[in-house]
Design a protein around this motif. Structure first.
Motif, PDB file in Angstrom:
ATOM      1  N   ALA A 191       1.605  -4.814 -18.115  1.00 56.98           N
ATOM      2  CA  ALA A 191       2.583  -5.678 -17.446  1.00 56.98           C
ATOM      3  C   ALA A 191       2.850  -6.950 -18.257  1.00 56.98           C
ATOM      4  CB  ALA A 191       2.100  -6.032 -16.043  1.00 56.98           C
ATOM      5  N   SER A 192       1.852  -7.433 -18.978  1.00 64.36           N
ATOM      6  CA  SER A 192       2.007  -8.644 -19.772  1.00 64.36           C
ATOM      7  C   SER A 192       1.265  -8.449 -21.097  1.00 64.36           C
ATOM      8  CB  SER A 192       1.436  -9.846 -19.008  1.00 64.36           C
ATOM      9  OG  SER A 192       1.488 -11.020 -19.806  1.00 64.36           O
ATOM     10  N   PHE A 193       1.907  -8.781 -22.208  1.00 64.70           N
ATOM     11  CA  PHE A 193       1.272  -8.540 -23.512  1.00 64.70           C
ATOM     12  C   PHE A 193       1.915  -9.415 -24.575  1.00 64.70           C
ATOM     13  CE2 PHE A 193       4.760  -5.600 -23.012  1.00 64.70           C
ATOM     14  CZ  PHE A 193       5.407  -5.606 -24.230  1.00 64.70           C
ATOM     15  N   ASN A 194       1.232  -9.496 -25.730  1.00 63.40           N
ATOM     16  CA  ASN A 194       1.764 -10.226 -26.874  1.00 63.40           C
ATOM     17  C   ASN A 194       1.838  -9.277 -28.070  1.00 63.40           C
ATOM     18  OD1 ASN A 194      -0.857  -9.953 -27.737  1.00 63.40           O
ATOM     19  ND2 ASN A 194      -1.432 -12.074 -27.284  1.00 63.40           N
TER      20      ASN A 194
ATOM     21  N   ILE B 233       9.854  -2.393 -29.843  1.00 63.16           N
ATOM     22  CA  ILE B 233       9.844  -3.573 -28.976  1.00 63.16           C
ATOM     23  C   ILE B 233      11.206  -4.266 -28.987  1.00 63.16           C
ATOM     24  CG2 ILE B 233       8.842  -5.870 -28.649  1.00 63.16           C
ATOM     25  CD1 ILE B 233       7.004  -3.605 -27.760  1.00 63.16           C
ATOM     26  N   THR B 234      11.796  -4.402 -30.183  1.00 67.49           N
ATOM     27  CA  THR B 234      13.120  -5.013 -30.292  1.00 67.49           C
ATOM     28  C   THR B 234      14.153  -4.237 -29.471  1.00 67.49           C
ATOM     29  OG1 THR B 234      12.612  -5.847 -32.508  1.00 67.49           O
ATOM     30  CG2 THR B 234      14.948  -5.694 -31.895  1.00 67.49           C
ATOM     31  N   ASP B 235      14.093  -2.905 -29.571  1.00 71.82           N
ATOM     32  CA  ASP B 235      15.039  -2.065 -28.844  1.00 71.82           C
ATOM     33  C   ASP B 235      14.806  -2.162 -27.332  1.00 71.82           C
ATOM     34  OD1 ASP B 235      17.178  -0.006 -28.909  1.00 71.82           O
ATOM     35  OD2 ASP B 235      15.614   1.266 -28.034  1.00 71.82           O
ATOM     36  N   PHE B 236      13.537  -2.169 -26.909  1.00 72.77           N
ATOM     37  CA  PHE B 236      13.220  -2.283 -25.484  1.00 72.77           C
ATOM     38  C   PHE B 236      13.778  -3.585 -24.911  1.00 72.77           C
ATOM     39  CE2 PHE B 236       9.124   0.402 -26.185  1.00 72.77           C
ATOM     40  CZ  PHE B 236       9.876   1.559 -26.150  1.00 72.77           C
TER      41      PHE B 236
ATOM     42  N   ARG C  53      11.235 -10.749 -22.962  1.00 71.99           N
ATOM     43  CA  ARG C  53      10.477 -11.722 -23.736  1.00 71.99           C
ATOM     44  C   ARG C  53      10.608 -13.068 -23.020  1.00 71.99           C
ATOM     45  NH1 ARG C  53      11.466 -12.578 -30.093  1.00 71.99           N
ATOM     46  NH2 ARG C  53      13.450 -13.400 -29.327  1.00 71.99           N
ATOM     47  N   GLU C  54       9.545 -13.460 -22.327  1.00 72.34           N
ATOM     48  CA  GLU C  54       9.558 -14.672 -21.527  1.00 72.34           C
ATOM     49  C   GLU C  54       9.567 -15.913 -22.423  1.00 72.34           C
ATOM     50  OE1 GLU C  54       9.295 -15.071 -17.799  1.00 72.34           O
ATOM     51  OE2 GLU C  54      10.426 -13.273 -18.348  1.00 72.34           O
ATOM     52  N   LYS C  55       8.796 -15.869 -23.499  1.00 63.51           N
ATOM     53  CA  LYS C  55       8.711 -16.971 -24.440  1.00 63.51           C
ATOM     54  C   LYS C  55       8.180 -16.415 -25.756  1.00 63.51           C
ATOM     55  CE  LYS C  55       4.262 -18.290 -22.421  1.00 63.51           C
ATOM     56  NZ  LYS C  55       3.466 -19.373 -21.806  1.00 63.51           N
ATOM     57  N   GLN C  56       7.980 -17.258 -26.705  1.00 63.99           N
ATOM     58  CA  GLN C  56       7.507 -16.812 -28.014  1.00 63.99           C
ATOM     59  C   GLN C  56       6.180 -16.059 -27.878  1.00 63.99           C
ATOM     60  OE1 GLN C  56       9.180 -17.093 -30.817  1.00 63.99           O
ATOM     61  NE2 GLN C  56       7.617 -16.112 -32.067  1.00 63.99           N
ATOM     62  N   ASP C  57       6.191 -14.794 -28.402  1.00 62.31           N
ATOM     63  CA  ASP C  57       4.995 -13.943 -28.423  1.00 62.31           C
ATOM     64  C   ASP C  57       4.414 -13.695 -27.013  1.00 62.31           C
ATOM     65  OD1 ASP C  57       3.227 -12.290 -29.753  1.00 62.31           O
ATOM     66  OD2 ASP C  57       1.703 -13.857 -29.955  1.00 62.31           O
ATOM     67  N   HIS C  58       5.309 -13.580 -26.038  1.00 61.26           N
ATOM     68  CA  HIS C  58       4.852 -13.239 -24.693  1.00 61.26           C
ATOM     69  C   HIS C  58       5.905 -12.360 -24.012  1.00 61.26           C
ATOM     70  CE1 HIS C  58       4.009 -13.903 -20.316  1.00 61.26           C
ATOM     71  NE2 HIS C  58       2.802 -13.590 -20.770  1.00 61.26           N
ATOM     72  N   TYR C  59       5.486 -11.116 -23.672  1.00 67.84           N
ATOM     73  CA  TYR C  59       6.412 -10.113 -23.130  1.00 67.84           C
ATOM     74  C   TYR C  59       5.962  -9.675 -21.741  1.00 67.84           C
ATOM     75  CZ  TYR C  59       7.715  -9.750 -28.069  1.00 67.84           C
ATOM     76  OH  TYR C  59       8.117 -10.024 -29.357  1.00 67.84           O
ATOM     77  N   LEU C  60       6.935  -9.327 -20.912  1.00 71.60           N
ATOM     78  CA  LEU C  60       6.657  -8.766 -19.590  1.00 71.60           C
ATOM     79  C   LEU C  60       7.266  -7.370 -19.505  1.00 71.60           C
ATOM     80  CD1 LEU C  60       7.376 -11.785 -17.187  1.00 71.60           C
ATOM     81  CD2 LEU C  60       5.161 -10.966 -18.037  1.00 71.60           C
ATOM     82  N   ASN C  61       6.517  -6.444 -18.923  1.00 68.36           N
ATOM     83  CA  ASN C  61       6.982  -5.060 -18.732  1.00 68.36           C
ATOM     84  C   ASN C  61       7.126  -4.801 -17.230  1.00 68.36           C
ATOM     85  OD1 ASN C  61       7.527  -2.355 -18.706  1.00 68.36           O
ATOM     86  ND2 ASN C  61       5.562  -1.700 -19.573  1.00 68.36           N
ATOM     87  N   PRO C  62       8.348  -4.928 -16.670  1.00 71.22           N
ATOM     88  CA  PRO C  62       8.519  -4.797 -15.216  1.00 71.22           C
ATOM     89  C   PRO C  62       8.228  -3.394 -14.685  1.00 71.22           C
ATOM     90  CG  PRO C  62      10.653  -4.872 -16.307  1.00 71.22           C
ATOM     91  CD  PRO C  62       9.625  -5.178 -17.369  1.00 71.22           C
TER      92      PRO C  62
ATOM     93  N   ASP D 209       1.869  -2.335  -8.799  1.00 72.67           N
ATOM     94  CA  ASP D 209       0.751  -2.558  -7.877  1.00 72.67           C
ATOM     95  C   ASP D 209       0.811  -3.952  -7.276  1.00 72.67           C
ATOM     96  OD1 ASP D 209      -0.138  -0.044  -8.400  1.00 72.67           O
ATOM     97  OD2 ASP D 209      -1.670  -0.645  -9.854  1.00 72.67           O
ATOM     98  N   LEU D 210       1.148  -4.983  -8.122  1.00 72.25           N
ATOM     99  CA  LEU D 210       1.258  -6.348  -7.632  1.00 72.25           C
ATOM    100  C   LEU D 210       2.362  -6.475  -6.584  1.00 72.25           C
ATOM    101  CD1 LEU D 210       0.811  -8.396 -10.939  1.00 72.25           C
ATOM    102  CD2 LEU D 210      -0.752  -8.366  -8.988  1.00 72.25           C
TER     103      LEU D 210
END
Length: 583
Positions: A524-527, A549-552, A560-569, A576-577
């Motif tokens: 769900a959250s990764f760098n 990642i660029t294509d996604f 991409r929420e901010k630099q080097d921080h991604y969210l996968n909805p 689950d959340l």
């Protein structure tokens, strides 16, 4: 004027007007609409999906279109929105297609049935059956006075519409096996009149009348069996002479066994047995079975070859088989097989498990409505019942058969104007049913064109019994051409009904590719460090992972929420959340 009080039970008791008039029924305000509104309010209160299957959802659309026209669109949206994948655009498109169909034999009782099945109180508790859900149309009354006199005599003994229709169809298909000298040119190919039909109905619906159609061609079968008997006697004499010469005359040749001449080819037979009998009869014959299980069981024992032979015979394509006894490879060139079958709806699916192999599209289908009325069983009272009547009609047709067999071939043709109308007619039907049933139904429409051509051919040939002329070419009379088109308008709806109830093959699971598997593996959250670690575990190069990642991100699959921080909805943790927050 006294206001009508609406009762949904009326829709079960009243005859289906769609059978007679294909125009949408006009409904008085505050009657039918008020009752439908009351039921939809219950559906909305309970938030239930009353049409879990596509065919049920589509039929409710037909029901609203039939009863309310454009004003039924809102009703359709309101009952559709509780489907998990509801789409307003898709719902609009479906309802528009229902309106374009301009009558499909489905009335409001279909909506009441599904509402009741879903637990909605519709104020009455009638016992619905599968047959009562949809009343399919019968042939228009107007075609019967236009039929050839022979067919008018056949159908005049019918006591209700469906019985009259199946007698007409059963007779046409039975006779289709007997016009050996009649042909036409269709799509550049020489075709004969042979047809297949499956008349489906619940037990005791009235399909038993079809046994009389067999009587119409029984004299031809008897004639061929007498020929076979004479050939067998001649063979026995030749065998006696051979046995006397055997051992004494080196040139003596053992005579070949004579062919088994017959018209009726038993369906309860092996594939090789059927092919052998077809070969003996110069590739011609009629299968006539009033129990669909007989043929279905034969198909189960050797489905591939049996079905293949049926499909090829419809288009007169060569059937090849191997005779083990004589160790001989045999070709049946230009086979001309006709088939008359009846059975229950379940027997259809046993015979034709799906529409993909092409066997379905080669059949005429007629789905009989159940008539909940006691029939006068003494109406046709005579010393020998109807047997003598149909025996005489059979003898009359045998006279035509002998005349045709003693003369050269006759070509059947449509006029130029009829050809143009034929093409326009089927183009319109194809466009309509492509939107209703999809590409899988296209083969049925296209072969229905050939079926229509053959029906017109048979109607035209029966006119010979009236005027006695034997021309080299028969030009289709306009009344026979229009009768054929009117029949097709009804038959296409019956075929659509049977097609909708065929079991659907389970779709093969699609194997996800590397890119899809990578997306599924992202949390769900990764760098960057995390997604490269996951890529390495899947043997995906860093450059490739960065491209993924660029294509996604471009496609909105991850953010991409901010630099080097991604969210996968779409990650499982995110889902689950969401569930926890809802709880």
């Amino acid at each position: 004027m006294e206001k009508k009080i609406f009762n949904p039970l009326d829709w079960l008791e009243q005859p289906n007007q769609q059978q007679i008039n294909t125009e949408p029924q006009k409904v008085e305000a505050n009657t039918d609409a008020a009752e439908v509104e009351k039921i939809i309010q219950q559906i909305e209160a309970k938030q239930i999906d009353i049409a879990t299957a596509y065919s049920d959802w589509r039929d409710i659309g037909f029901a609203f279109a039939d009863a309310f026209g454009e004003s039924g669109r809102d009703y359709f949206h309101r009952i559709s929105k509780f489907y998990a994948d509801y789409s307003a655009t898709e719902c609009d498109t479906q309802y528009t297609n229902c309106l374009k169909a301009n009558g499909h034999g489905v009335t409001l009782k279909t909506f009441f049935f599904h509402a009741k099945q879903a637990g909605v109180n519709i104020a009455v508790t009638p016992q619905y059956t599968e047959q009562e859900k949809v009343q399919l149309p019968t042939f228009p009354e107007s075609i019967y006075p236009q039929l050839p006199e022979f067919l008018q005599k056949v159908v005049k003994i019918a006591s209700f519409n469906e019985e009259r229709d199946i007698l007409l169809l059963g007779t046409i298909v039975s006779l289709s096996a007997c016009f050996q000298k009649l042909y036409g040119i269709y799509d550049g190919k020489k075709v004969f009149s042979n047809l297949y039909i499956f008349i489906t109905a619940q037990a005791s619906a009235g399909k038993g009348r079809l046994v009389h159609c067999k009587q119409l061609v029984k004299p031809i079968h008897k004639h061929l069996r007498e020929q076979a008997k004479l050939m067998k006697q001649q063979h026995e004499l030749e065998m006696m002479e051979y046995n006397e010469k055997k051992g004494k005359d080196a040139s003596a040749e053992k005579p070949n066994k004579p062919p088994e001449k017959m018209l009726f080819i038993p369906a309860n037979n092996s594939t090789t047995g059927v092919f052998q009998l077809l070969f003996d009869n110069e590739g011609r014959g009629l299968m006539f079975e009033t129990e669909g299980d007989t043929l279905a069981q034969a198909f189960k024992t050797d489905y591939g070859n049996y079905s293949d032979g049926f499909r090829k015979a419809f288009h007169h394509e060569t059937i090849s088989y191997y005779r083990r006894t004589d160790r001989e490879y045999v070709d049946i060139e230009s086979p001309c097989l006709s088939g008359m079958f009846t059975g229950t709806p379940k027997q259809v699916s046993a015979l034709i498990p799906n529409a993909e192999n092409g066997l379905f599209s080669r059949f005429i289908f007629y789905f009989m409505n159940i008539q909940p009325v006691w029939k006068n069983v003494f109406a046709n009272s005579s010393d020998n019942g109807l047997d003598d009547y149909f025996d005489q009609l059979g003898n009359d047709f045998f006279g035509l058969y002998q005349t045709l067999m003693a003369n050269p071939e006759i070509q059947f043709c449509l006029t130029t104007e009829q050809q143009e109308q034929f093409n326009t007619f089927f183009e319109q039907i194809q466009n309509t049913y492509l939107s209703l049933q999809g590409l899988d139904y296209m083969a049925t429409i296209r072969r229905l064109g050939l079926i229509a051509f053959r029906i017109a051919m048979i109607l035209s040939a029966l006119r010979i019994m009236e005027h006695g002329d034997l021309p080299e070419r028969i030009i289709c009379e306009e009344r026979d051409f229009q009768t054929t088109l009117e029949m097709v308008r009804v038959l296409v709806k019956h075929a659509s009904k049977v097609f909708s109830e065929l079991p659907q093959d389970a779709p093969m699971p699609k194997r996800k590719n590397q890119k899809e598997r990578y997306l599924d593996a992202l949390p769900a959250s990764f760098n960057r460090q995390e997604y490269l670690r996951i890529a390495a575990s899947m043997s995906i190069p860093d450059k490739t992972a960065e491209g993924y990642i660029t294509d996604f991100c471009k496609r909105g699959l991850i953010h991409r929420e901010k630099q080097d921080h991604y969210l996968n909805p779409n990650a499982k943790e995110t889902q689950d959340l969401r569930e926890i927050k809802k709880g």
